[in-house]
Design a protein around this motif. Structure first.
Motif, PDB file in Angstrom:
ATOM      1  N   VAL A   1       0.849  -1.247   0.090  1.00 54.93           N
ATOM      2  CA  VAL A   1       0.003   0.045   0.090  1.00 54.93           C
ATOM      3  C   VAL A   1       0.852   1.240  -0.005  1.00 54.93           C
ATOM      4  O   VAL A   1       0.647   2.212  -0.633  1.00 54.93           O
ATOM      5  CB  VAL A   1      -0.922  -0.068   1.190  1.00 54.93           C
ATOM      6  CG1 VAL A   1      -1.742   1.330   1.305  1.00 54.93           C
ATOM      7  CG2 VAL A   1      -1.818  -1.217   1.244  1.00 54.93           C
TER       8      VAL A   1
ATOM      9  N   ALA B   1      -3.143   4.087   6.736  1.00 55.75           N
ATOM     10  CA  ALA B   1      -2.794   2.697   6.328  1.00 55.75           C
ATOM     11  C   ALA B   1      -1.753   1.913   7.322  1.00 55.75           C
ATOM     12  O   ALA B   1      -1.516   1.190   7.544  1.00 55.75           O
ATOM     13  CB  ALA B   1      -2.125   2.497   4.894  1.00 55.75           C
TER      14      ALA B   1
ATOM     15  N   PHE C   1      -6.502  -0.844   2.543  1.00 57.86           N
ATOM     16  CA  PHE C   1      -7.230  -0.726   1.124  1.00 57.86           C
ATOM     17  C   PHE C   1      -7.999   0.627   0.977  1.00 57.86           C
ATOM     18  O   PHE C   1      -7.945   1.463   0.174  1.00 57.86           O
ATOM     19  CB  PHE C   1      -7.996  -1.807   0.618  1.00 57.86           C
ATOM     20  CG  PHE C   1      -7.041  -3.178   0.325  1.00 57.86           C
ATOM     21  CD1 PHE C   1      -7.429  -4.425   0.697  1.00 57.86           C
ATOM     22  CD2 PHE C   1      -5.754  -2.854   0.258  1.00 57.86           C
ATOM     23  CE1 PHE C   1      -6.744  -5.482   0.334  1.00 57.86           C
ATOM     24  CE2 PHE C   1      -4.601  -3.969   0.051  1.00 57.86           C
ATOM     25  CZ  PHE C   1      -5.404  -5.430  -0.027  1.00 57.86           C
TER      26      PHE C   1
ATOM     27  N   LEU D   1      -6.266   0.287  -5.874  1.00 59.42           N
ATOM     28  CA  LEU D   1      -6.720  -0.111  -4.466  1.00 59.42           C
ATOM     29  C   LEU D   1      -8.306  -0.405  -4.435  1.00 59.42           C
ATOM     30  O   LEU D   1      -8.794  -1.233  -3.694  1.00 59.42           O
ATOM     31  CB  LEU D   1      -6.528   1.304  -3.572  1.00 59.42           C
ATOM     32  CG  LEU D   1      -4.955   1.374  -3.093  1.00 59.42           C
ATOM     33  CD1 LEU D   1      -4.793   2.538  -2.372  1.00 59.42           C
ATOM     34  CD2 LEU D   1      -4.996   0.090  -2.107  1.00 59.42           C
TER      35      LEU D   1
END
Lengths: 109, 625, 167
Positions: free
Chosen positions: B94, B254, B338, B465
């Protein structure tokens, strides 16, 4: 021990020494109190003479010639010192009339 | 197999090198170097983690001994197990997407600042990886602290803005409070076990005194609370939105804020023993989740809505690991990474197109003008609400179901109820955010009439994503009673497995939650102003329950006063005074001393005579003694 | 007889010394010093220092004092005027000098005299004995003294040369 046999009579060495002390102190007063530079130099000579007297006294008391030799050297040195001192004084006198040694006080700090 | 230690080390070395190069040379080289190095090193790390993942690596690799002093020995070791690989994948994967996105988002910066940004981002990735890969407490703390530092540097990136600097400082100070808790916890553990590596400490746990373990667990929890912005150390997270949007996406959605969850997971042997602290984790999480969701309702800045949303979702993760459903918590961590990163980045696209405007009331009608971004944002929003079949449904349902169905624990039912209510509120504020920004007519206060869609470098990561958010749920559907459970299988090898199953009632309630949440999402469209009816509630929420004001009065003002006092009345007069006075005394003494030099010859001779008198006295004294 | 000589010339020396210090005109100070020196030379004679007696008169009174007289002649008569700027100088000086004298007196009283080294006085203080000492044991200081005189002479010439410009 301190008695010296001079001319058939007994003198005490300490008398000479006392005279020397008196003359020395007088010279010191002259250096401290008088403001004419010449008189100061003369007073210094007086002190030197007093010291010479003490030297010769002890020389006589101990029967050791070294005292007199020392006195001779002292005289020589005194003469040299007087010469140089007077030369300096003359030099300063050429620049400014100095009657009072207190005028020469620039090195204050 | 033997390359695994090298790979593990490389995971850390790549971003370290990236940061170093960009710090040293980046601002002098052409921009293309920064573009390649900045994201590139993170992707390189990602490849290494993938290699370890597919190779099934497991191991505690020690590279050298850093400190050895008596029984205090600290090696530099990396612990590779499923949990660290899991976290590593999230961070580098990510993170890689976000940093690539940032190449486009930050293009308006000048070359030097551009390089500085990516340098800081690489340093952050390094710190976060160090945090999750460390095999002993000391390096965990090192990573912990460095993450706090990177957060400070990145929040205050636009340091010419006063608000940014203040926010960065606030974040750093609150993180330090957490650091102190971490360090004290480590001390407690060391004092009891005389070991610093995880392996040694966990092995020694059964012999330990419960009180000491509880204490250590609570202290470590303080660290987790600060880093993850849970109550009561949460006030820094909304202010942290002063940083550029990629920063918010990466650090405050994240990765960094999930460090607290990782900590509880990694320390699960300790928390399994320290039941009070373990319960505290769950309570803190649930309360924060509800608390943050209520505040999100009244926010007008799109990033602040997302910030409070993050706080709330992490509350869910804490709740999960707090009741012993570790895999559920980590699955939600993954799914949140995500969809929250997705939401931030899509919001970033909007902000970028709107010339850095962030007030949602000035948006409106973007659905027609920025279609791809709107679609991705919608996917993220629905995932956040927890709508089937997006990943958010599966992860949130797993947590709530575990809470509801946990046997022998009636108190947990209460926590379930809090989570249930929170999910409904989540639906509402997410809906409000969506309808305000993307639907309806364009607001008359729009700064840009025709916003252009984001360039590919910013759209593609968002799209990726979005895809992950859509499909990701299907790897872990076991909670519903069928299908794969990739995540739990993977993680249960290293964390305590969840020992109970969800009942059918739990599953049903999960579906009900989803429906109600979606309903509130739709209801938010009409958006009746409810502030007219309850002005005091509106004010309470707008002031975030006055936490900032309370902290200011309780801590900031007294400390300020104390500092002022010390500066005015101790530092300047006493300490400065001592130094200055030493100088003054020396001056005074020397001036007095200098006055002895009168310049008069006769005075000097008098001094001679005085000296002669003194010598004579001494001689006499010696002669007559 | 020796005692009488001693006391007479001692008194004379003291009077001269007081004169050195008190006369306002430098010329009178110099002449007082001459008196002192002559008195002291008699003292030297009493103390069996014949050579020193002679040298005192020739060198000191004859050369050095003449030098002083020349300088006074060169610089002109100068008188000390006024009281001077240093207020405490006179009083403090007299105080400390008296203290010095008192201490010297005490020191003199406390001298432990040693036994004289030789008994023979006929040779003591003669030119021969001086020469023996000066040219054998103390030759080095003797030569150094002559260099000292040379240096002093050069220095005096240099210091008192006429300068063309201002100093």
């Amino acid at each position: 021990m301190s008695t010296l046999s001079i001319g058939g009579q007994q003198l005490d060495a300490s008398w000479f020494l006392l005279l020397s002390a008196i003359l020395f102190v007088l010279g010191a007063v002259g250096v401290l109190v008088r403001r004419n530079p010449l008189v100061i130099l003369i007073s210094i000579e007086l002190m030197l003479n007093a010291a010479n007297l003490a030297l010769v006294t002890f020389s006589r008391q101990l029967q050791n010639i070294e005292g007199q030799l020392f006195a001779l050297m002292s005289m020589t040195v005194a003469a040299a010192e007087a010469v140089v001192g007077l030369a300096i004084l003359v030099d300063i006198f050429r620049a400014r009339d100095v009657e009072d040694v207190d005028d020469l006080s620039e090195l204050r700090g | 197999m033997s390359t695994n230690p090298t790979l593990a080390l490389l995971i850390l070395l790549f971003p370290a090198l990236g940061g170093l190069v960009l710090a040293g040379r980046g601002w002098r080289l052409p921009r293309v170097f920064t573009v390649i190095i900045g994201p590139g090193v993170v992707w390189a790390s990602f490849v290494c983690v993938l290699a370890l993942f597919f190779g099934g690596a497991q191991g505690d690799y020690t590279y050298w001994t850093w400190i050895k002093s008596g029984s205090f020995e600290v090696p530099f070791n990396i612990l590779i197990d499923n949990l660290s690989i899991f976290m590593g994948l999230v961070i580098t994967g990510v993170g890689g997407l976000i940093i690539t996105y940032a190449v486009g988002y930050m293009e308006h910066e000048d070359d030097a600042s551009y390089a500085r940004f990516f340098c800081y981002m690489d340093i952050f990735v390094l710190s976060m990886l160090l945090l999750v890969l460390a095999g002993n407490f000391i390096f965990l703390i090192v990573g912990w602290a460095l993450v706090g530092l990177s957060s400070y540097l990145l929040i205050g990136f636009w340091y010419q803005r006063r608000s940014a600097v203040v926010a960065a400082r606030k974040a750093f100070v609150m993180n330090v409070i957490g650091d102190v808790g971490m360090i004290l916890g480590t001390f407690t553990l060391f004092a009891n076990f005389h070991a610093t590596t995880f392996a040694s400490v966990f092995k020694a746990l059964p012999r330990a005194d419960n009180g000491a373990v509880e204490l250590a667990a609570f202290l470590l929890l303080v660290g987790a609370i600060a880093k993850s912005a849970q109550l009561p150390l949460h006030t820094w997270l909304p202010d942290a939105m002063e940083g550029p949007t990629p920063v918010s996406a990466l650090i405050h959605a994240a990765t960094m804020v999930t460090a607290g969850v990782y900590l509880v997971g990694r320390m699960h042997p300790i928390y399994d023993v320290a039941v009070y602290a373990h319960g505290a984790v769950a309570i803190v999480g649930a309360v924060t989740a509800l608390f943050a969701a209520t505040i999100a309702i009244v926010q007008v800045d799109i990033k602040r809505v997302l910030a409070y949303s993050t706080m709330s979702q992490i509350g869910y993760m804490f709740l999960a690991v707090g009741i012993g459903a570790y895999s559920a918590g980590f699955f939600h961590l993954l799914s949140h990474a995500f969809f929250k990163a997705l939401l931030f980045m899509a919001a970033g696209n909007v902000i970028h197109a709107m010339k850095d405007e962030q007030d949602m009331r000035k948006f409106g009608g973007l659905w027609g003008q920025m279609r791809p971004t709107s679609i991705t944002f919608l996917i993220g929003s629905l995932s956040l609400v927890g709508v089937f079949p997006l990943v958010g449904f599966f992860s949130k349902e797993q947590i709530l179901g575990a809470a509801f169905a946990k046997p022998d624990d009636a108190a947990v039912q209460l926590l379930w109820f809090i989570g249930f209510v929170t999910a409904l509120i989540t639906g509402f504020y997410t809906g409000r955010m969506w309808w305000l920004s993307f639907w309806g007519k364009p607001s008359p206060q729009r700064p840009v009439e025709h916003p252009h869609e984001a360039p590919p470098v910013m759209l593609v990561p968002v799209a990726i994503l979005a895809m992950l958010a859509t499909l990701g749920g299907f790897i872990q559907t076991r909670a519903l009673g069928f299908g794969p459970s990739v995540v739990s299988d993977f993680l249960d090898k290293v964390v305590t497995p969840q020992r109970w199953e969800e009942s059918g009632v739990a599953v049903g309630l999960g579906v009900l939650t989803m429906l109600l949440g979606a309903g509130l999402f739709w209801y938010a469209r009409s958006l009746r102003p409810w502030s007219a009816r309850l002005p005091w509630a509106q004010r309470l929420l707008e002031h975030k329950y006055y936490f900032d004001e309370i902290y200011d009065a309780a801590f900031v003002r007294p400390l300020d006063w104390l500092a002022g006092f010390f500066q005015r009345d101790v530092e300047v007069p006493v300490i400065d005074g001592a130094v200055v006075d030493t100088g003054l005394i020396t001056q005074w003494t020397s001036q007095r001393g200098a006055s002895l030099q009168t310049g008069y010859f006769r005075n000097y001779v008098l001094v001679f005579v005085v000296g002669a008198v003194i010598i004579a006295v001494v001689l006499l004294a010696r002669a007559f003694s | 007889m020796a005692i009488a000589v001693f006391f007479f010339f001692a008194a004379l020396a003291i009077v001269g010394g007081v004169g050195v210090v008190t006369f306002h005109q430098p010329i009178r100070s110099v002449l007082s010093l001459v008196v002192v020196m002559l008195s002291l030379s008699v003292m030297f004679l009493l103390l069996s220092a014949q050579f020193v007696f002679a040298v005192q008169i020739i060198v000191y009174a004859g050369a050095v004092m003449v030098l002083f007289l020349f300088v006074i002649a060169l610089l002109g008569p100068a008188r000390e005027l006024g009281r001077g700027r240093l207020r405490f100088q006179t009083s403090l000086s007299i105080l400390f000098v008296l203290a010095l004298f008192g201490l010297m007196y005490a020191l003199i009283q406390g001298i432990q005299y040693r036994q004289p080294e030789h008994a023979d006085l006929s040779f003591f203080g003669t030119v021969q004995s001086i020469a023996v000492g000066l040219f054998t044991t103390y030759l080095y200081p003797f030569e150094l003294t002559s260099i000292l005189l040379l240096v002093a002479a050069i220095g005096a010439i240099y210091l008192s040369r006429k300068r063309i410009d201002d100093l």
